[in-house]
Design a protein around this motif. Structure first.
Motif, PDB file in Angstrom:
ATOM      1  N   VAL A   1      20.876   0.142  39.652  1.00 51.78           N
ATOM      2  CA  VAL A   1      20.286   0.912  40.779  1.00 51.78           C
ATOM      3  C   VAL A   1      19.964  -0.231  41.927  1.00 51.78           C
ATOM      4  N   SER A   2      19.636  -1.418  41.450  1.00 46.58           N
ATOM      5  CA  SER A   2      19.365  -2.458  42.421  1.00 46.58           C
ATOM      6  C   SER A   2      20.569  -2.746  43.301  1.00 46.58           C
TER       7      SER A   2
ATOM      8  N   SER B   1      22.632  -1.292  44.739  1.00 45.80           N
ATOM      9  CA  SER B   1      23.009  -0.481  46.130  1.00 45.80           C
ATOM     10  C   SER B   1      21.947  -0.100  46.888  1.00 45.80           C
ATOM     11  N   HIS B   2      20.715  -0.361  46.291  1.00 43.27           N
ATOM     12  CA  HIS B   2      19.514  -0.151  46.962  1.00 43.27           C
ATOM     13  C   HIS B   2      19.410  -0.660  48.645  1.00 43.27           C
TER      14      HIS B   2
ATOM     15  N   CYS C   1      23.835   3.343  50.892  1.00 45.28           N
ATOM     16  CA  CYS C   1      23.518   3.399  49.452  1.00 45.28           C
ATOM     17  C   CYS C   1      24.665   3.640  48.616  1.00 45.28           C
TER      18      CYS C   1
ATOM     19  N   HIS D   1      27.321   1.791  45.870  1.00 52.70           N
ATOM     20  CA  HIS D   1      27.507   2.084  44.767  1.00 52.70           C
ATOM     21  C   HIS D   1      28.969   2.197  44.335  1.00 52.70           C
TER      22      HIS D   1
ATOM     23  N   SER E   1      17.641   4.931  47.214  1.00 52.23           N
ATOM     24  CA  SER E   1      18.302   4.593  45.597  1.00 52.23           C
ATOM     25  C   SER E   1      19.218   5.551  45.189  1.00 52.23           C
TER      26      SER E   1
ATOM     27  N   ASN F   1      19.981   7.731  42.661  1.00 51.91           N
ATOM     28  CA  ASN F   1      18.973   8.417  41.271  1.00 51.91           C
ATOM     29  C   ASN F   1      20.016   8.894  40.090  1.00 51.91           C
TER      30      ASN F   1
ATOM     31  N   VAL G   1      21.369  10.538  46.152  1.00 50.62           N
ATOM     32  CA  VAL G   1      20.676   9.426  46.404  1.00 50.62           C
ATOM     33  C   VAL G   1      19.203   9.993  46.985  1.00 50.62           C
TER      34      VAL G   1
ATOM     35  N   ASP H   1      13.134   4.246  37.928  1.00 59.43           N
ATOM     36  CA  ASP H   1      14.596   4.279  37.867  1.00 59.43           C
ATOM     37  C   ASP H   1      14.905   5.767  36.740  1.00 59.43           C
TER      38      ASP H   1
END
Length: 176
Positions: free
Chosen positions: A14-15, A17-18, A52, A56, A86, A88, A97, A143
């Motif tokens: 997840v981090s 593409s934050h 975001c 990803h 983020s 999800n 997102v 997350d």
């Protein structure tokens, strides 16, 4: 002409593409009451969410839907509004997102949660057709919670589509 670069479908955290995107709200963003137009907020939400999703998927994306948008507090001219996005949940070619909106008075430092939105993006290949996206690595309890909630929203959307389809089919058969 060189060969196109091969995209990796290795799982991504997840981090990776934050997005944290601050924006200062200007007089051109205001409605007659002095608040920031909801449409301005939505534009920035879609921009942050899109960045975001692109990070990803590492491809072009399109906004497929905005599942929900809750305006909790107004944003005012002169404030710094921060859009935090983020991923999800990922499907075969799509991603949900979540975007959280926070307003900050830059003089006092006071912040407030102004809204949240959930958007679905579809990854596109060079011919603008849906393409596969990498799986998502959930790194934290937050997350995992957001992933569970996104899965429930996705299931609710699918059930609604089935109900609409069944209703349309029933209506067609009654009118035949």
């Amino acid at each position: 002409m060189s060969a196109p670069e091969k995209r990796s479908l290795d799982p991504k955290p997840v981090s990776a593409s934050h997005v944290v995107m601050p924006q200062r709200m200007l007089p051109s963003d205001a409605n007659p009451a002095g608040n920031v137009h909801g449409g301005v907020i939505l534009k920035y939400i879609d921009t942050a969410g899109g960045i975001c999703a692109i990070r990803h998927a590492r491809s072009a994306v399109v906004t497929a839907s905005i599942d929900r948008m809750d305006f909790l507090k107004p944003a005012y001219i002169g404030e710094v509004v921060t859009f935090m996005a983020s991923v999800n949940l990922v499907g075969a070619t799509s991603m949900e997102v979540g975007v959280r909106v926070e307003c900050e008075n830059p003089i006092t430092g006071e912040t407030r949660h102004a809204g949240s939105a959930y958007l679905t993006y579809v990854a596109l290949d060079a011919e603008r057709r849906p393409q596969a996206v990498p799986p998502l690595i959930l790194e934290s309890d937050a997350d995992r919670r957001r992933n569970r909630e996104a899965a429930a929203r996705r299931e609710a959307r699918l059930q609604e589509r089935r109900r609409e389809r069944d209703s349309q089919l029933q209506h067609q058969s009654e009118n035949s």
